[in-house]
Motif scaffolding. Sequence first.
Motif, PDB file in Angstrom:
ATOM      1  N   ALA A 189      -0.537   8.821   3.478  1.00  0.00           N
ATOM      2  CA  ALA A 189      -0.942   7.839   2.568  1.00  0.00           C
ATOM      3  C   ALA A 189      -0.580   8.044   1.120  1.00  0.00           C
ATOM      4  CB  ALA A 189      -2.453   7.153   2.759  1.00  0.00           C
ATOM      5  N   GLU A 190      -0.487   7.191   0.230  1.00  0.00           N
ATOM      6  CA  GLU A 190      -0.348   7.244  -0.844  1.00  0.00           C
ATOM      7  C   GLU A 190      -1.409   7.889  -1.433  1.00  0.00           C
ATOM      8  OE1 GLU A 190       2.580   7.566  -2.510  1.00  0.00           O
ATOM      9  OE2 GLU A 190       3.556   7.073  -0.534  1.00  0.00           O
ATOM     10  N   SER A 191      -1.388   8.490  -2.705  1.00  0.00           N
ATOM     11  CA  SER A 191      -2.733   8.787  -3.355  1.00  0.00           C
ATOM     12  C   SER A 191      -3.516   7.631  -3.652  1.00  0.00           C
ATOM     13  CB  SER A 191      -2.456   9.666  -4.802  1.00  0.00           C
ATOM     14  OG  SER A 191      -1.768  10.658  -4.468  1.00  0.00           O
ATOM     15  N   ASP A 192      -3.124   6.517  -3.954  1.00  0.00           N
ATOM     16  CA  ASP A 192      -4.115   5.466  -4.252  1.00  0.00           C
ATOM     17  C   ASP A 192      -4.583   4.877  -3.177  1.00  0.00           C
ATOM     18  OD1 ASP A 192      -1.739   4.279  -3.486  1.00  0.00           O
ATOM     19  OD2 ASP A 192      -1.696   2.449  -4.468  1.00  0.00           O
ATOM     20  N   VAL A 193      -3.997   5.124  -2.110  1.00  0.00           N
ATOM     21  CA  VAL A 193      -4.749   4.465  -0.676  1.00  0.00           C
ATOM     22  C   VAL A 193      -5.861   5.359  -0.435  1.00  0.00           C
ATOM     23  CG1 VAL A 193      -4.394   3.980   1.692  1.00  0.00           C
ATOM     24  CG2 VAL A 193      -2.687   3.423   0.144  1.00  0.00           C
ATOM     25  N   LYS A 194      -5.504   6.608  -0.556  1.00  0.00           N
ATOM     26  CA  LYS A 194      -6.601   7.643  -0.236  1.00  0.00           C
ATOM     27  C   LYS A 194      -7.816   7.605  -1.120  1.00  0.00           C
ATOM     28  CE  LYS A 194      -3.328  11.143   1.249  1.00  0.00           C
ATOM     29  NZ  LYS A 194      -2.866  12.646   1.127  1.00  0.00           N
ATOM     30  N   GLU A 195      -7.628   7.403  -2.227  1.00  0.00           N
ATOM     31  CA  GLU A 195      -8.657   7.279  -3.117  1.00  0.00           C
ATOM     32  C   GLU A 195      -9.418   5.976  -2.946  1.00  0.00           C
ATOM     33  OE1 GLU A 195      -7.340   7.877  -7.393  1.00  0.00           O
ATOM     34  OE2 GLU A 195      -6.173   9.226  -6.794  1.00  0.00           O
ATOM     35  N   ASN A 196      -8.797   4.994  -2.705  1.00  0.00           N
ATOM     36  CA  ASN A 196      -9.488   3.601  -2.332  1.00  0.00           C
ATOM     37  C   ASN A 196     -10.268   3.919  -1.299  1.00  0.00           C
ATOM     38  OD1 ASN A 196     -10.137   1.026  -2.321  1.00  0.00           O
ATOM     39  ND2 ASN A 196      -8.452   0.354  -1.022  1.00  0.00           N
ATOM     40  N   VAL A 197      -9.930   4.498  -0.032  1.00  0.00           N
ATOM     41  CA  VAL A 197     -10.456   4.617   1.064  1.00  0.00           C
ATOM     42  C   VAL A 197     -11.852   5.341   0.833  1.00  0.00           C
ATOM     43  CG1 VAL A 197     -10.422   5.637   3.505  1.00  0.00           C
ATOM     44  CG2 VAL A 197      -8.612   4.372   2.792  1.00  0.00           C
ATOM     45  N   MET A 198     -11.430   6.692   0.008  1.00  0.00           N
ATOM     46  CA  MET A 198     -12.626   7.432  -0.178  1.00  0.00           C
ATOM     47  C   MET A 198     -13.891   7.167  -1.291  1.00  0.00           C
ATOM     48  SD  MET A 198     -12.467   9.591   2.277  1.00  0.00           S
ATOM     49  CE  MET A 198     -13.868  10.436   1.756  1.00  0.00           C
ATOM     50  N   ARG A 199     -13.431   6.058  -1.825  1.00  0.00           N
ATOM     51  CA  ARG A 199     -14.143   5.436  -2.873  1.00  0.00           C
ATOM     52  C   ARG A 199     -15.134   4.712  -2.084  1.00  0.00           C
ATOM     53  NH1 ARG A 199     -10.700   2.325  -5.502  1.00  0.00           N
ATOM     54  NH2 ARG A 199      -9.854   4.274  -6.681  1.00  0.00           N
ATOM     55  N   GLN A 200     -14.682   3.899  -1.175  1.00  0.00           N
ATOM     56  CA  GLN A 200     -15.610   2.989  -0.278  1.00  0.00           C
ATOM     57  C   GLN A 200     -16.304   3.756   0.865  1.00  0.00           C
ATOM     58  OE1 GLN A 200     -13.825  -0.837   1.093  1.00  0.00           O
ATOM     59  NE2 GLN A 200     -11.822   0.134   0.217  1.00  0.00           N
ATOM     60  N   PHE A 201     -15.727   4.793   1.329  1.00  0.00           N
ATOM     61  CA  PHE A 201     -16.307   5.645   2.377  1.00  0.00           C
ATOM     62  C   PHE A 201     -17.457   6.387   1.922  1.00  0.00           C
ATOM     63  CE2 PHE A 201     -16.300   8.888   5.639  1.00  0.00           C
ATOM     64  CZ  PHE A 201     -16.806   8.160   6.603  1.00  0.00           C
ATOM     65  N   GLY A 202     -16.724   7.118   0.773  1.00  0.00           N
ATOM     66  CA  GLY A 202     -17.963   8.166   0.194  1.00  0.00           C
ATOM     67  C   GLY A 202     -17.708   9.558   0.696  1.00  0.00           C
ATOM     68  N   TYR A 203     -17.637  10.477  -0.259  1.00  0.00           N
ATOM     69  CA  TYR A 203     -17.532  12.037   0.193  1.00  0.00           C
ATOM     70  C   TYR A 203     -18.766  12.637   0.616  1.00  0.00           C
ATOM     71  CZ  TYR A 203     -12.757  12.766  -1.741  1.00  0.00           C
ATOM     72  OH  TYR A 203     -11.406  12.671  -1.938  1.00  0.00           O
ATOM     73  N   ASN A 204     -19.933  11.679   0.320  1.00  0.00           N
ATOM     74  CA  ASN A 204     -21.327  12.229   0.837  1.00  0.00           C
ATOM     75  C   ASN A 204     -21.313  11.948   2.351  1.00  0.00           C
ATOM     76  OD1 ASN A 204     -21.295   9.407   0.238  1.00  0.00           O
ATOM     77  ND2 ASN A 204     -23.364   9.093   0.339  1.00  0.00           N
TER      78      ASN A 204
END
Length: 772
Positions: A489-504
């Motif tokens: 995935a592109e960087s913005d897609v990864k960031e969007n997914v992890m923003r919602q999913f959460g690194y915690n």
Amino acid sequence: MTLTPHEVAVSQLATDQAVPLDRIKSLRFIKNNIIGNKTKKDLYIQLGIVSRLQDIISTKDDKDSQLKIQAVIVLGSFAFGNESNILALTNSGVVEPLLNCLNIVGDPKLIEAAARTLNAIYSSPKVSRQQLFMGNHLHVLVQLLDTFSNKHRPGQEIIQVHTAELVASILARCCETLEQQMQIADSGAIPLLMRLLASGVSKSQEAALGALAALVKDNPELAQVIAQMRLEKGERPAPFILRLVRDKSPTMRLAAATCLTYLNRAGVIPEHNSDIMLTVLPILVKMLQLTGSVQETAPQVLAHLIWESENMQKAVCDMEAIPKLASIISQMDEEDNVYGIVGQKDKLKENSLLALAAISQLKEDCRKQVIEAKVLSHIVSAMSHPSVGVRAAACQCTRSLSRSVKNLRTSLVDAGIENPLFQLLSDEDLGVLRSATATLCNIVLDVSPMKKTIMERGIVSKFVRMISYGDNVVRLNTVWAIKNLVFEAESDVKENVMRQFGYNNLVLLLNDSEPAVQEQALNLVRNLAHRREHDIEQVFKGLGNGQLLSIIEEKLSWDDPKLLEHALYVLVNIATGSEYHKQSILKRQGILRSVLRSMNHESPAIRVASIWVIINLTWPDDKVPDSVHECVTLLRSMGIEDRLLALNADHDLDVRDRVKTALQHFLADQQQYGHGNNSNNNNNNGVSSTTTRAMSTTTGMMSPDLTGSGNGRHSHMSSRHHNPQQPPQSNDPSASSSSGDAHGGSGGAGSAMDTTHIVTGRSGAGGGHDRR
């Protein structure tokens, strides 16, 4: 107020002063009224008859067993009703007194009636089997299998044989867990079942086959024991059962085929593989065109037999099983539409869908046949069926079909699979949810046009809820799907997914109690840290530099080869990043020692992964040449160069190729700075003069071409192919996982996760997506 005859009959049962003969007459009156009449059964249950019957069979007065016998027979009539009737009986506590009626020295007719009623009660999967394994009940039950016992009364041989058949059927229905299987085996049931099998009495043989099949299902230990036993004439069971597969009775053929299927799946009769293929398989396919219980069960046995076997799946396709199954499913849908009958023949539809799922699991030609059979619309509609088993089986079908890129891009989209699948992610049934999440792993692949719309519908927020679901399979499928979602995935897609999913949440998954979940969480990190320095930095920021590498260091200490390999590939990807990312690894002596240790691992894949870590850490960088020299010096001081030299003679070609690349970096440093192992001066250690570029890796689906990623490095993906080892079983918490293919319902909902990863790329680490 005048009482109805039914109320009078029930009240008569509760009158202690009533003579036994009057009570027996009332019981016979009730029995004649309720046989085959659901309305009357419901009426009598509402009148409170169950508690009255329980009182009768619970009494310890055995002067006149006829009263008890009639009461047990009436209970049996209720048990042959619908599911709600059976639950009404069990909720009233009738199981324990019925078990107490199984007395080896009691009235044979009472014993037979009690066994018949218990057999009907245990036909419901919702009834607990626990009481059977408490006290002395199992021991007594097994004794009743012995039709040659001296304790039996003379002149009662026919009743004794029939009782043994019922007992065998009860045991078959009470083998739901490994513990139950072992308890039954330890009770001495197997030799008696063998004697029943060799009795020459057809019904007894069928009952014995059913019990033996239940004992060996998914139990290789017992399967091995039974396969090696001898019948009375010294013959092994398998060839004897093979003859029964050709019996004139369809029920006997099915019972024998089922037993052989489970023995074959356990791998304990390899000498009969050709017999299974040439005899059992065609017979099961022919049974699809029969009627009744044989046609209902045959597709499920067929699905179990061919699961994970390309040869058998191809053979079944050649036997035109797919058109037969498609005809069954479509015909049932047409009948339901005409008559408005919902729920009729649900089990046949469920098992037929499971068979289609198994047939189309591995081979593209078989999937093509399913599409050409024009059954896809029926599969999609079945995903909204009232029966949870049908919904789960339909998901299994969709999951198998979605392993095809062509189907993902065309057929499944045209059939409108997206809406029903999305709805099933909120299904209350665990088996359905397992199958749905498994299927989803394929739907979010980059080759699927549904990926974008699924994301727009808020799939990530559903992921967040599902990882907290108290089921290992659902949690595994969820992290697998997220891994696939961010693959390439592109960087913005990864960031969007992890923003919602959460690194915690990612940290929780990386430390999950289930190693399979940890494995896929590491794959997710691989994909997030794949290709770009920016992506690696985002993972560093999200997890924290120290926390990320501490987790990796901990995983490198595990004995689990899969966790070790994926943890190494995370390092490979990090090492393709900036100088800061490399230095973060080099500062962790524990990590470096683990990498060194992994270079001697028995698995070539792990040796390759560890060498790729070294290749990327020592990759020449014109911007900071001194830092590369410092890195080489550090690694050389730890003995890594010597270890690489020893691996020059490794038996694995891939290891030797990677060693040449790594040693070239050490040789280049020695030539520039004049340090290092003097033995490097001899013929450049066999190192090629052509530079091999380093790679980072991701885990992905179909071995995409990974050439040409940034900074002259490649990102390494884990394969997207997942092949579950458990056959599909509707509503079965075994089930299955996915990454391109996930764990699901039977296989789901199964359990146990089975992941066959084909690592794409030649170096580096990553996490990609795999089909389920």
